[in-house]
Scaffold this motif. Sequence first.
Motif, PDB file in Angstrom:
ATOM      1  N   MET A  90      37.531  91.609  36.093  1.00  0.00           N
ATOM      2  CA  MET A  90      38.928  92.054  36.034  1.00  0.00           C
ATOM      3  C   MET A  90      39.765  91.110  35.174  1.00  0.00           C
ATOM      4  N   THR A  91      39.578  89.798  35.377  1.00  0.00           N
ATOM      5  CA  THR A  91      40.363  88.818  34.614  1.00  0.00           C
ATOM      6  C   THR A  91      40.075  88.922  33.111  1.00  0.00           C
ATOM      7  N   VAL A  92      38.808  89.038  32.762  1.00  0.00           N
ATOM      8  CA  VAL A  92      38.460  89.115  31.339  1.00  0.00           C
ATOM      9  C   VAL A  92      38.960  90.427  30.736  1.00  0.00           C
ATOM     10  N   SER A  93      38.800  91.539  31.471  1.00  0.00           N
ATOM     11  CA  SER A  93      39.284  92.830  30.941  1.00  0.00           C
ATOM     12  C   SER A  93      40.791  92.796  30.740  1.00  0.00           C
ATOM     13  N   LEU A  94      41.493  92.245  31.748  1.00  0.00           N
ATOM     14  CA  LEU A  94      42.946  92.137  31.634  1.00  0.00           C
ATOM     15  C   LEU A  94      43.335  91.301  30.416  1.00  0.00           C
ATOM     16  N   THR A  95      42.587  90.214  30.202  1.00  0.00           N
ATOM     17  CA  THR A  95      42.885  89.345  29.062  1.00  0.00           C
ATOM     18  C   THR A  95      42.752  90.111  27.754  1.00  0.00           C
ATOM     19  N   VAL A  96      41.651  90.857  27.631  1.00  0.00           N
ATOM     20  CA  VAL A  96      41.455  91.644  26.409  1.00  0.00           C
ATOM     21  C   VAL A  96      42.638  92.592  26.218  1.00  0.00           C
ATOM     22  N   ALA A  97      43.041  93.254  27.317  1.00  0.00           N
ATOM     23  CA  ALA A  97      44.140  94.217  27.215  1.00  0.00           C
ATOM     24  C   ALA A  97      45.448  93.544  26.819  1.00  0.00           C
ATOM     25  N   VAL A  98      45.760  92.388  27.440  1.00  0.00           N
ATOM     26  CA  VAL A  98      47.074  91.796  27.168  1.00  0.00           C
ATOM     27  C   VAL A  98      47.089  90.995  25.864  1.00  0.00           C
ATOM     28  N   SER A 140      46.551  83.133  22.877  1.00  0.00           N
ATOM     29  CA  SER A 140      45.644  84.003  23.620  1.00  0.00           C
ATOM     30  C   SER A 140      45.034  83.259  24.803  1.00  0.00           C
ATOM     31  N   ILE A 141      44.808  81.957  24.635  1.00  0.00           N
ATOM     32  CA  ILE A 141      44.316  81.146  25.753  1.00  0.00           C
ATOM     33  C   ILE A 141      45.353  81.142  26.877  1.00  0.00           C
ATOM     34  N   LEU A 142      46.626  81.034  26.496  1.00  0.00           N
ATOM     35  CA  LEU A 142      47.692  81.101  27.513  1.00  0.00           C
ATOM     36  C   LEU A 142      47.719  82.475  28.175  1.00  0.00           C
ATOM     37  N   GLN A 143      47.508  83.517  27.386  1.00  0.00           N
ATOM     38  CA  GLN A 143      47.462  84.865  27.953  1.00  0.00           C
ATOM     39  C   GLN A 143      46.381  84.955  29.030  1.00  0.00           C
ATOM     40  N   PHE A 144      45.228  84.392  28.699  1.00  0.00           N
ATOM     41  CA  PHE A 144      44.108  84.404  29.644  1.00  0.00           C
ATOM     42  C   PHE A 144      44.516  83.728  30.949  1.00  0.00           C
ATOM     43  N   LYS A 145      45.131  82.556  30.849  1.00  0.00           N
ATOM     44  CA  LYS A 145      45.490  81.824  32.060  1.00  0.00           C
ATOM     45  C   LYS A 145      46.628  82.519  32.822  1.00  0.00           C
ATOM     46  N   ASN A 146      47.527  83.157  32.073  1.00  0.00           N
ATOM     47  CA  ASN A 146      48.649  83.828  32.727  1.00  0.00           C
ATOM     48  C   ASN A 146      48.209  85.044  33.538  1.00  0.00           C
ATOM     49  N   THR A 147      47.017  85.585  33.227  1.00  0.00           N
ATOM     50  CA  THR A 147      46.562  86.724  34.031  1.00  0.00           C
ATOM     51  C   THR A 147      46.371  86.308  35.486  1.00  0.00           C
ATOM     52  N   SER A 148      46.248  85.009  35.747  1.00  0.00           N
ATOM     53  CA  SER A 148      46.071  84.550  37.140  1.00  0.00           C
ATOM     54  C   SER A 148      47.273  84.906  38.018  1.00  0.00           C
ATOM     55  N   LEU A 149      48.410  85.230  37.384  1.00  0.00           N
ATOM     56  CA  LEU A 149      49.617  85.538  38.166  1.00  0.00           C
ATOM     57  C   LEU A 149      49.618  86.956  38.716  1.00  0.00           C
ATOM     58  N   VAL A 150      48.732  87.822  38.199  1.00  0.00           N
ATOM     59  CA  VAL A 150      48.797  89.227  38.605  1.00  0.00           C
ATOM     60  C   VAL A 150      48.373  89.415  40.059  1.00  0.00           C
ATOM     61  N   SER A 151      47.797  88.381  40.671  1.00  0.00           N
ATOM     62  CA  SER A 151      47.417  88.500  42.086  1.00  0.00           C
ATOM     63  C   SER A 151      48.635  88.772  42.975  1.00  0.00           C
ATOM     64  N   VAL A 152      49.837  88.397  42.495  1.00  0.00           N
ATOM     65  CA  VAL A 152      51.037  88.702  43.316  1.00  0.00           C
ATOM     66  C   VAL A 152      51.244  90.201  43.449  1.00  0.00           C
ATOM     67  N   LEU A 153      50.705  90.976  42.523  1.00  0.00           N
ATOM     68  CA  LEU A 153      50.816  92.440  42.622  1.00  0.00           C
ATOM     69  C   LEU A 153      49.548  93.039  43.238  1.00  0.00           C
ATOM     70  N   ALA A 154      48.723  92.169  43.823  1.00  0.00           N
ATOM     71  CA  ALA A 154      47.471  92.602  44.449  1.00  0.00           C
ATOM     72  C   ALA A 154      46.496  93.225  43.452  1.00  0.00           C
ATOM     73  N   VAL A 155      46.561  92.785  42.183  1.00  0.00           N
ATOM     74  CA  VAL A 155      45.532  93.190  41.222  1.00  0.00           C
ATOM     75  C   VAL A 155      44.309  92.319  41.512  1.00  0.00           C
ATOM     76  N   PRO A 156      43.136  92.920  41.717  1.00  0.00           N
ATOM     77  CA  PRO A 156      41.981  92.137  42.167  1.00  0.00           C
ATOM     78  C   PRO A 156      41.337  91.294  41.060  1.00  0.00           C
ATOM     79  N   ASP A 157      42.082  90.307  40.555  1.00  0.00           N
ATOM     80  CA  ASP A 157      41.522  89.426  39.530  1.00  0.00           C
ATOM     81  C   ASP A 157      40.806  88.268  40.213  1.00  0.00           C
TER      82      ASP A 157
END
Lengths: 220, 255
Positions: free
Chosen positions: A22-30, A155-172
């Motif tokens: 999920m984290t890697v897919s989200l990173t690619v998308a964002v 893009s590295i920052l984008q990858f790390k920022n995906t860690s915040l999506v857990s607040v919306l219960a995205v299963p990363d």
Amino acid sequence: MYEWDFSVLWTYRWLFLDGIIMTVSLTVAVVLGGLAVGLITAMGMLSGSRILKAVALSFIELFRCTPILVQLIWCYYALPILTGIELSPIAASIIALSCYGGSFYSEIIRGGIVSIETGQREAGLALGMTPTLAMRRIVLPQALRRMVPALMNQSILQFKNTSLVSVLAVPDLVYQGQIAAHDSFRPLETYTAVAVAYLVILLPVTLFVRHRDARFGGAR
Amino acid sequence: MNRPMIEIRGLRKSFGTHEVLRNINFTVDPSGVVALIGPSGSGKSTLLRCINLLVRPDDGAIRVGDAQFTFDHAARPPKARALAAFRARTGMVFQNFNLFGHMSVLENVMEAPIQVRKLPKGAARDLAMTQLAKVGLADRADQMPQTLSGGQKQRVAIARALAMEPEVMLFDEATSALDPELVGEVLATMRALAQAGMTMVIVTHEIAFAREVADRVVFMRDGVVVEDGPARQVIDNPTQEATRSFLSHFHASPA
């Protein structure tokens, strides 16, 4: 003295794997979404139109000057009420992170384009190219090469920022880690493992960027 | 009398409050070679850039071949596509070469024929090789521009412009950025082009070259044409004091 025991984590390996996917897919998308937003707003900033410039600038500053955590929550709860379109947590996450990252990509792209001397554009125009064609064929390809290191960093920052999506219960990865931590009563081991997972994924990328910088840094 | 290839009427251009061109009238006959000379800031480069509309005039009319644009500071600016089509008829060579850094020599020359004239790749390659051979650089086709000397770069730039088969060639101080020993090869290429009957407008500081190759010399100062006449007459026996004073800085000897 706390006794570390990482062996319990093995039970949760599929949970972690799901999180990593999920984290890697989200990173690619964002990253892709952010680049698209960045390119569009950069073109707006560089356009002759004052209105386009003002719209692009407002957009960039809005997303640069508010915290990404607030944007995530806002996109999930407030945006559907404003637009009337129901958003899944994943969709809201992709929108927020693309716009946030895009506001930073935008400045990188704009700077890269400006750094390609006006002579290159003029030479294209003098050969009968339209401004759009000269941008696409002459200026952008050269600007992109120059931008690669800065775009990689963002893009590295984008990858790390995906860690915040857990607040919306995205299963990363972080969200799955939380589940594992609650379930196993081993939060120290779990979050250590989560941190290591981020490191292991990113380290090769940063080393590659460093290597590339060292090789091309002198030639530019 | 032939209809002129380039015709400029009542051209005006200001940058902010500074008036760079004040009512310029100017023609170039087919196969004519005109040298624009004058001190820096005289407006000669701006005039040259108005001929292919890289600089958009405030007022006046410009005709190249059959294509004409009339400008009026109140009117809407022309569409990008119309400007591009107009520019495709003229070739321009810049002081700083402006070769495309991400393309090989051959790709530099092929680019506009493919993208603008929509030639198939094979035809564009043949055309590009012919033009490169003409400037003596066919053997450099696969090199990157960065590996060339300044003189070679400028010859590639000339080949790139010629590949559009323009009606007119414009040279904007084409030799000013070159080391002195490399000036000759570029001037030789330009001379050959003039002899082949190309209509040319040349902004230059090479007074001896202007005298030898151009059939007309136009001396500009402060945005106006001060003197316009046969090259040898303007350079050897200028009628205006301003021209005399400018030329006295060059010890122009017969080439």
